[in-house]
Design a protein around this motif. Structure first.
Motif, PDB file in Angstrom:
ATOM      1  N   PHE A 104     -15.588 -39.137  26.872  1.00  0.00           N
ATOM      2  CA  PHE A 104     -16.658 -38.384  26.229  1.00  0.00           C
ATOM      3  C   PHE A 104     -16.254 -37.998  24.809  1.00  0.00           C
ATOM      4  CE2 PHE A 104     -19.221 -34.724  25.146  1.00  0.00           C
ATOM      5  CZ  PHE A 104     -20.477 -35.043  25.647  1.00  0.00           C
ATOM      6  N   GLY A 105     -15.042 -37.487  24.653  1.00  0.00           N
ATOM      7  CA  GLY A 105     -14.569 -37.103  23.331  1.00  0.00           C
ATOM      8  C   GLY A 105     -14.473 -38.295  22.392  1.00  0.00           C
ATOM      9  N   SER A 106     -14.039 -39.433  22.908  1.00  0.00           N
ATOM     10  CA  SER A 106     -13.942 -40.634  22.070  1.00  0.00           C
ATOM     11  C   SER A 106     -15.319 -41.075  21.589  1.00  0.00           C
ATOM     12  CB  SER A 106     -13.273 -41.766  22.856  1.00  0.00           C
ATOM     13  OG  SER A 106     -11.957 -41.415  23.230  1.00  0.00           O
ATOM     14  N   VAL A 107     -16.314 -40.977  22.474  1.00  0.00           N
ATOM     15  CA  VAL A 107     -17.662 -41.417  22.109  1.00  0.00           C
ATOM     16  C   VAL A 107     -18.259 -40.501  21.047  1.00  0.00           C
ATOM     17  CG1 VAL A 107     -20.018 -41.746  22.945  1.00  0.00           C
ATOM     18  CG2 VAL A 107     -18.097 -42.551  24.314  1.00  0.00           C
ATOM     19  N   ILE A 108     -18.121 -39.191  21.204  1.00  0.00           N
ATOM     20  CA  ILE A 108     -18.750 -38.293  20.224  1.00  0.00           C
ATOM     21  C   ILE A 108     -18.034 -38.383  18.868  1.00  0.00           C
ATOM     22  CG2 ILE A 108     -19.635 -36.733  21.982  1.00  0.00           C
ATOM     23  CD1 ILE A 108     -17.427 -34.771  21.291  1.00  0.00           C
ATOM     24  N   ARG A 109     -16.734 -38.657  18.879  1.00  0.00           N
ATOM     25  CA  ARG A 109     -16.046 -38.872  17.598  1.00  0.00           C
ATOM     26  C   ARG A 109     -16.510 -40.174  16.958  1.00  0.00           C
ATOM     27  NH1 ARG A 109     -11.663 -36.223  20.232  1.00  0.00           N
ATOM     28  NH2 ARG A 109     -10.961 -38.188  21.165  1.00  0.00           N
ATOM     29  N   ALA A 110     -16.765 -41.173  17.787  1.00  0.00           N
ATOM     30  CA  ALA A 110     -17.283 -42.441  17.261  1.00  0.00           C
ATOM     31  C   ALA A 110     -18.683 -42.253  16.683  1.00  0.00           C
ATOM     32  CB  ALA A 110     -17.297 -43.488  18.367  1.00  0.00           C
ATOM     33  N   ILE A 111     -19.484 -41.423  17.331  1.00  0.00           N
ATOM     34  CA  ILE A 111     -20.821 -41.112  16.804  1.00  0.00           C
ATOM     35  C   ILE A 111     -20.704 -40.439  15.447  1.00  0.00           C
ATOM     36  CG2 ILE A 111     -22.855 -39.662  17.159  1.00  0.00           C
ATOM     37  CD1 ILE A 111     -22.527 -40.165  20.165  1.00  0.00           C
ATOM     38  N   ARG A 112     -19.744 -39.546  15.329  1.00  0.00           N
ATOM     39  CA  ARG A 112     -19.507 -38.871  14.047  1.00  0.00           C
ATOM     40  C   ARG A 112     -19.152 -39.874  12.955  1.00  0.00           C
ATOM     41  NH1 ARG A 112     -13.975 -35.895  14.043  1.00  0.00           N
ATOM     42  NH2 ARG A 112     -13.407 -38.125  14.078  1.00  0.00           N
ATOM     43  N   ASP A 113     -18.335 -40.858  13.294  1.00  0.00           N
ATOM     44  CA  ASP A 113     -17.816 -41.793  12.294  1.00  0.00           C
ATOM     45  C   ASP A 113     -18.788 -42.930  11.989  1.00  0.00           C
ATOM     46  OD1 ASP A 113     -15.530 -40.252  12.223  1.00  0.00           O
ATOM     47  OD2 ASP A 113     -14.463 -41.475  13.687  1.00  0.00           O
ATOM     48  N   ASP A 114     -19.457 -43.460  13.021  1.00  0.00           N
ATOM     49  CA  ASP A 114     -20.380 -44.587  12.810  1.00  0.00           C
ATOM     50  C   ASP A 114     -21.392 -44.620  13.948  1.00  0.00           C
ATOM     51  OD1 ASP A 114     -21.661 -46.999  12.310  1.00  0.00           O
ATOM     52  OD2 ASP A 114     -19.841 -47.948  11.548  1.00  0.00           O
ATOM     53  N   GLU A 115     -22.465 -43.865  13.771  1.00  0.00           N
ATOM     54  CA  GLU A 115     -23.465 -43.732  14.832  1.00  0.00           C
ATOM     55  C   GLU A 115     -24.141 -45.065  15.155  1.00  0.00           C
ATOM     56  OE1 GLU A 115     -27.764 -41.503  15.327  1.00  0.00           O
ATOM     57  OE2 GLU A 115     -26.100 -40.382  14.412  1.00  0.00           O
ATOM     58  N   ALA A 116     -24.439 -45.857  14.125  1.00  0.00           N
ATOM     59  CA  ALA A 116     -25.140 -47.130  14.349  1.00  0.00           C
ATOM     60  C   ALA A 116     -24.303 -48.082  15.201  1.00  0.00           C
ATOM     61  CB  ALA A 116     -25.481 -47.770  13.006  1.00  0.00           C
ATOM     62  N   ARG A 117     -23.015 -48.121  14.961  1.00  0.00           N
ATOM     63  CA  ARG A 117     -22.160 -49.026  15.729  1.00  0.00           C
ATOM     64  C   ARG A 117     -22.077 -48.598  17.184  1.00  0.00           C
ATOM     65  NH1 ARG A 117     -16.459 -50.922  13.352  1.00  0.00           N
ATOM     66  NH2 ARG A 117     -17.963 -51.944  11.947  1.00  0.00           N
ATOM     67  N   VAL A 118     -22.002 -47.279  17.430  1.00  0.00           N
ATOM     68  CA  VAL A 118     -21.956 -46.779  18.814  1.00  0.00           C
ATOM     69  C   VAL A 118     -23.237 -47.143  19.548  1.00  0.00           C
ATOM     70  CG1 VAL A 118     -21.783 -44.712  20.246  1.00  0.00           C
ATOM     71  CG2 VAL A 118     -20.394 -44.904  18.185  1.00  0.00           C
ATOM     72  N   ARG A 119     -24.370 -47.027  18.867  1.00  0.00           N
ATOM     73  CA  ARG A 119     -25.644 -47.395  19.487  1.00  0.00           C
ATOM     74  C   ARG A 119     -25.679 -48.898  19.766  1.00  0.00           C
ATOM     75  NH1 ARG A 119     -28.611 -44.990  16.241  1.00  0.00           N
ATOM     76  NH2 ARG A 119     -29.235 -43.199  17.489  1.00  0.00           N
ATOM     77  N   PHE A 120     -25.129 -49.690  18.867  1.00  0.00           N
ATOM     78  CA  PHE A 120     -25.096 -51.141  19.041  1.00  0.00           C
ATOM     79  C   PHE A 120     -24.238 -51.528  20.252  1.00  0.00           C
ATOM     80  CE2 PHE A 120     -23.084 -55.275  18.171  1.00  0.00           C
ATOM     81  CZ  PHE A 120     -24.214 -56.075  18.066  1.00  0.00           C
ATOM     82  N   LEU A 121     -23.204 -50.730  20.545  1.00  0.00           N
ATOM     83  CA  LEU A 121     -22.329 -51.009  21.689  1.00  0.00           C
ATOM     84  C   LEU A 121     -22.981 -50.639  23.018  1.00  0.00           C
ATOM     85  CD1 LEU A 121     -18.893 -49.826  20.243  1.00  0.00           C
ATOM     86  CD2 LEU A 121     -19.630 -52.172  20.678  1.00  0.00           C
ATOM     87  N   GLY A 122     -24.165 -50.052  22.976  1.00  0.00           N
ATOM     88  CA  GLY A 122     -24.899 -49.791  24.204  1.00  0.00           C
ATOM     89  C   GLY A 122     -24.849 -48.366  24.704  1.00  0.00           C
ATOM     90  N   TYR A 123     -24.230 -47.456  23.946  1.00  0.00           N
ATOM     91  CA  TYR A 123     -24.168 -46.060  24.367  1.00  0.00           C
ATOM     92  C   TYR A 123     -25.458 -45.339  23.988  1.00  0.00           C
ATOM     93  CZ  TYR A 123     -19.162 -46.550  25.267  1.00  0.00           C
ATOM     94  OH  TYR A 123     -17.942 -46.937  25.764  1.00  0.00           O
ATOM     95  N   SER A 124     -25.862 -44.397  24.838  1.00  0.00           N
ATOM     96  CA  SER A 124     -27.040 -43.579  24.548  1.00  0.00           C
ATOM     97  C   SER A 124     -26.630 -42.456  23.604  1.00  0.00           C
ATOM     98  CB  SER A 124     -27.636 -43.016  25.844  1.00  0.00           C
ATOM     99  OG  SER A 124     -28.743 -42.184  25.552  1.00  0.00           O
ATOM    100  N   VAL A 125     -26.709 -42.718  22.326  1.00  0.00           N
ATOM    101  CA  VAL A 125     -26.269 -41.758  21.316  1.00  0.00           C
ATOM    102  C   VAL A 125     -27.033 -40.442  21.441  1.00  0.00           C
ATOM    103  CG1 VAL A 125     -26.187 -41.289  18.840  1.00  0.00           C
ATOM    104  CG2 VAL A 125     -25.490 -43.520  19.711  1.00  0.00           C
ATOM    105  N   GLU A 126     -28.335 -40.545  21.647  1.00  0.00           N
ATOM    106  CA  GLU A 126     -29.158 -39.347  21.734  1.00  0.00           C
ATOM    107  C   GLU A 126     -28.732 -38.456  22.898  1.00  0.00           C
ATOM    108  OE1 GLU A 126     -30.370 -42.420  21.302  1.00  0.00           O
ATOM    109  OE2 GLU A 126     -30.827 -42.142  19.174  1.00  0.00           O
TER     110      GLU A 126
END
Length: 377
Positions: free
Chosen positions: A232-254
């Motif tokens: 969970f912490g890794s994902v939210i830090r990834a959202i902070r750094d590059d939200e578009a890429r996290v969404r592209f990887l299939g995670y529900s950013v919202e």
């Protein structure tokens, strides 16, 4: 563990040296200041998680802080006023009815705004369990609804910050109205007087709240540390750094952002519920947007993205602010002008924020990184 140990040692030391314990080296008013500072450290933790780790610069988390204060303040004011009304009606020839007692309480509380009836918002003010539930549920539901609308529309960056600030401003302006049901500009007062504890000195009550604030901060720190660790912490830090890429990887950013926003709003509300009984009063000015901006400044100065940095920043700025604005800082005579720090403290705070942002983006917490690097072989 280091943080928890330091917090425990701090709490024990203050307790032993306080007037409530009997030594008297630390005054009751300063114990209250320290207790309030611990609450501000807790809301700073929430701000650090939502901003430092998830990248959402919320300028509205002090609104949730205030909502928590209002929720517990309603019960405190109702229960204290109920005791006063019952005592005043005890000398009547006939025992007072429940309706007379309720009418007397409403008149005492809302007479200042020209009303004599309870607004619907006070329907559960007589029940401590229900008001404690409101501390969690009301800010949680508001954050959930606001976050769902904002994140679903993919509002990000400065636009999201402006939206959160607008939400805070709207709430503050609404609470300033006398017909808001929360006494308008008068706010809720006398919150330091716990119902049924009239014989208990404030020195003892201040210790109770210090312990409760320390416990809440300790549990909040452990929870936030768990929250920002693992996947969970890794994902939210990834959202902070590059939200578009996290969404592209299939995670529900919202979904991740909504979870962080809602949970941190609840943490902020719990901090507010502990803060205002120590402050003794809450009014709409406490929810003004400037308070949330100060919160962001605390986290930035302490070092965002570091939980201990948020705590250090909040404690450092809060205590320093108390020193400057309390008239304890001596005026500085420059010859042609005398600096009165009561008036210039906010300017100094703003300059500190600019300096930290430009020259030391890691804040005070960055010093611990340098110390850690220096110890490595």
């Amino acid at each position: 563990m280091i943080f928890i140990a330091c917090l425990a040692l701090f709490t024990l030391t203050v307790s032993v040296l306080s007037e409530g314990f009997g030594v008297g080296l630390i005054s009751t008013s300063f114990v209250k200041t320290l207790g309030k500072t611990l609450c501000l450290c807790l809301v700073a933790l929430a701000m650090d998680v939502v901003w430092g780790y998830c990248g959402i610069l919320s300028l509205g988390h002090m609104a949730f802080f205030g909502i928590g204060g209002y929720a517990i303040g309603m019960w405190l004011m109702y229960a204290r006023t109920e005791l006063i009304v019952i005592q005043s009606l005890a000398a009547a020839p006939l025992p007072p009815t429940a309706q007379e007692i309720s009418q007397g309480i409403a008149t005492q509380i809302f007479g200042v705004v020209g009303a004599s009836e309870f607004p619907p918002i006070w329907a559960f003010a007589h029940s401590l369990p229900l008001q404690l539930a409101a501390v969690v549920l009301v800010p949680g539901l508001i954050a959930l609804a606001f976050g769902w609308l904002a994140f679903r529309a993919r509002v990000t960056g400065v636009y999201l910050s402006i939206l959160t600030q607008a939400m805070t401003l709207a709430l503050a302006l609404y609470l300033f109205q006398n017909d808001s049901g929360l006494r308008g500009n008068n706010g809720l007062s006398g919150l330091q007087n716990l119902p049924g504890q009239g014989a208990t000195p404030q020195s003892t009550i201040s210790l109770w709240f210090l312990w409760a604030s320390a416990l809440a901060l300790g549990l909040g720190y452990v929870f936030c540390a768990w929250m920002v660790s693992g996947k969970f912490g890794s994902v939210i830090r990834a959202i902070r750094d590059d939200e578009a890429r996290v969404r592209f990887l299939g995670y529900s950013v919202e979904a991740y952002k909504l979870t962080v926003f809602t949970v941190t709003a609840i943490i902020a509300a719990i901090a507010g519920a502990l803060y205002y009984p120590q402050a003794g009063i809450i009014n709409p000015a406490e929810i003004a947007p400037i308070a949330s901006i100060y919160l962001a400044v605390w986290v930035a100065i302490g070092g965002r993205g570091r939980l201990y940095g948020a705590v250090i920043g909040a404690a450092f700025v809060s205590l320093l602010s108390t020193w400057f604005t309390g008239g304890q800082a001596p005026d500085t005579n420059l010859g042609v002008y005398t600096i009165q720090w009561v008036n210039w403290w906010t300017v100094l705070l703003g300059l500190s924020f600019v300096v930290v942002t430009l020259l030391a983006p890691k804040g005070i917490g960055g010093l611990f990184d340098l110390i850690g690097k220096g110890r490595k072989p």
